[in-house]
Design an enzyme around this catalytic site. Structure first.
Site, PDB file in Angstrom:
ATOM      1  N   CYS A 151      -9.666  -0.444 -16.873  1.00 44.44           N
ATOM      2  CA  CYS A 151      -9.150   0.922 -16.926  1.00 44.44           C
ATOM      3  C   CYS A 151      -8.314   1.223 -15.689  1.00 44.44           C
ATOM      4  CB  CYS A 151     -10.301   1.946 -16.975  1.00 44.44           C
ATOM      5  SG  CYS A 151     -11.474   1.714 -18.319  1.00 44.44           S
ATOM      6  N   ASP A 187      26.103   9.482   8.521  1.00 43.52           N
ATOM      7  CA  ASP A 187      26.621  10.086   7.295  1.00 43.52           C
ATOM      8  C   ASP A 187      27.009  11.540   7.545  1.00 43.52           C
ATOM      9  OD1 ASP A 187      26.677   9.809   4.143  1.00 43.52           O
ATOM     10  OD2 ASP A 187      25.752  11.744   4.608  1.00 43.52           O
TER      11      ASP A 187
END
Length: 483
Positions: free
Chosen positions: A34, A444
């Site tokens: 599970c 940037d």
């Protein structure tokens, strides 16, 4: 990394969904495995073992739980954080490399012998490459059985099985049910030939609209189309071209796992696994948004941004070579300017396609095609044109590989050795093509604007290993008003 049984059992007792995909719980008394968040009654500690992969649990003789569907979880985010050989191998296996090239092909891409790679995967994931590929095929088959109207023979080959018999045997062994029993009444409507409609699992929260906005802002005419609520693009796949359409909406409060509807139109159904994996890259499907928010949400500069857009993803890319070319074209120009130049390249050198989707008309030009172009004829400064030609030649010759199976440090060194490629381009490629979660681009222009608006420079070391997500939040803040 080794699993601590006490820590794992604590997660199982609390049904903590954050651990879904990180490990699997096998129960000796029932013979099933599970996910940690399974709603079934918690088994006694003496009756459970823990496995780092679904393949490991299957190899130990356990079958998948029919209630929690453990193989439907997103992959472990640890693979991208650590960038280990095992994680890189899992990405390539998910892309179908073992099905197409065999274990030797997988090992060659990673730079190891088949035997040594098998030892590494067995130690870290509890199963060898063949078992891992088998588990991936079984999971793909189950999703197709339950969500599509494809015939079982079509599903068998779409999932990567060599024969219908192998498909039937694997499904029965892994799920303790026949394909007919798995489908029941849940199969989707009959679809057109080559069309696969399925759902891609992502962890919640999921900022789908923010991801859609980023993809739309960078969409390249002919190759990509975006509209209200969806995004589509062409795909250059191993056996032929295709397209994918993703429905992107926000998922803020729901179960631990949500699903993004995806429609694939493929020339060859054998490309299903590759198409799905590439779509999952774009979605950043294996991200753990709660872990990101836990670290960045308390930061004085980023906290408000993180809480304003929970579940923000790093927009990945379907093709590293395409992304690299686009990054170099976009150096020192606006996004709109780069799209204009790239649009001309697509029309002049891309392969035309009849996709049936308005606006999707071409594949992005292949590296081999761009490598043969006279750089002086490209619509850009000569130095950048020569950089494009050199990069395309390196990609075409195989000197540079930009997929999720490559070593990031090695790729960065090779990129920086290419004329005309600097730290910004190398970082941007690592961010979107290689799935590196810890990239920051201090030079940037957008990042500088966002930082200035929020008080100037900052020590980004505190944001590790999630600096890529910090970067996305800063970019996103330029588009939205955040107090």
């Amino acid at each position: 990394m080794p699993l601590d049984p006490q820590v794992c059992y604590k997660a199982v007792r609390s049904r903590d969904g954050r651990f879904d995909g990180r490990f699997y719980t096998a129960v000796r008394t029932t013979g099933i495995y599970c996910r940690p968040s399974c709603p079934a009654r918690t088994p006694a500690f003496r009756n459970v073992t823990f496995h780092p992969s679904a393949a490991s649990a299957q190899a130990a003789g356990y079958r998948a739980c029919k209630r929690c569907l453990p193989d439907a979880t997103p992959g472990s985010p640890d693979w991208d954080v650590a960038g280990t050989v095992a994680g890189r191998a899992m990405r390539l296996i998910a892309d179908g490399v073992v099905d197409r090239e065999g274990v030797d092909g997988l090992a060659g891409r990673l730079g190891y012998t088949s035997r040594h790679l098998g030892r590494i995967l067995a130690a870290e994931l509890g199963a060898g490459p063949l078992a891992l590929a088998r588990a991936r095929r079984a999971q793909t088959a189950r999703v197709l059985i339950e969500t599509t109207g494809l015939g079982f023979a079509e599903i068998a080959f779409a999932a990567g099985f060599a024969s219908v018999r192998q498909f039937n045997d694997t499904v029965r062994e892994v799920y303790a049910a026949t394909p007919t029993e798995l489908r029941g009444h849940r199969g989707g409507p009959a679809s057109h030939p080559g069309t696969v409609v399925m759902r891609l699992a992502v962890r919640t929260p999921f900022a789908g609209r923010a991801l859609l906005r980023f993809l739309a802002d960078h969409a390249l005419a002919g190759v990509e189309v975006a509209a209200d609520g969806w995004y589509a693009r062409t795909l250059d796949l191993p056996h032929g071209p295709g397209t994918v359409m993703l429905e992107l909406t926000d998922v803020l409060e729901s179960a631990d796992t949500a699903f993004v509807p995806a429609t694939f139109r493929l020339t060859d159904l054998r490309d299903t696994a590759a198409a799905v994996e590439r779509a999952r890259r774009m979605l950043d499907a294996d991200c753990d948004p709660l872990a990101v928010a836990e670290q960045l949400g308390s930061d004085p500069l980023l906290g408000a941004l993180v809480h304003a857009t929970p579940g923000l993803r790093v927009a990945g890319h379907v093709d590293g070579a395409e992304l690299a070319i686009r990054a170099v074209v976009g150096q020192q120009v606006s996004v709109a300017g780069a799209r204009t130049v790239l649009g001309r390249l697509v029309v002049e050198h891309g392969k035309p396609l009849d996709t049936g989707v308005p606006g999707l008309t071409h594949l992005f030009p292949q590296s081999e095609t761009l490598a043969e172009i006279d750089p002086e004829t490209l619509p850009m400064p000569r130095a950048r044109g020569r950089a494009i030609a050199g990069l395309a030649a390196a990609l075409a010759d195989g000197d540079l590989a930009l997929d999720r199976g490559t070593d990031r440090g090695d790729v960065r060194s090779r990129l920086l050795a290419q004329p005309g490629i600097g730290p910004w381009s190398a970082g941007y490629i690592a961010l979107r093509a290689l799935g590196d979660p810890d990239v920051f681009l201090p030079t940037d222009v957008g990042v500088r604007r966002a930082l200035d608006a929020r008080g100037g420079s900052v020590d980004t070391e505190a944001w590790r290993p999630w600096r890529s997500y910090a970067l996305m939040h800063l970019w996103h803040s330029l588009d939205v008003e955040v107090p």
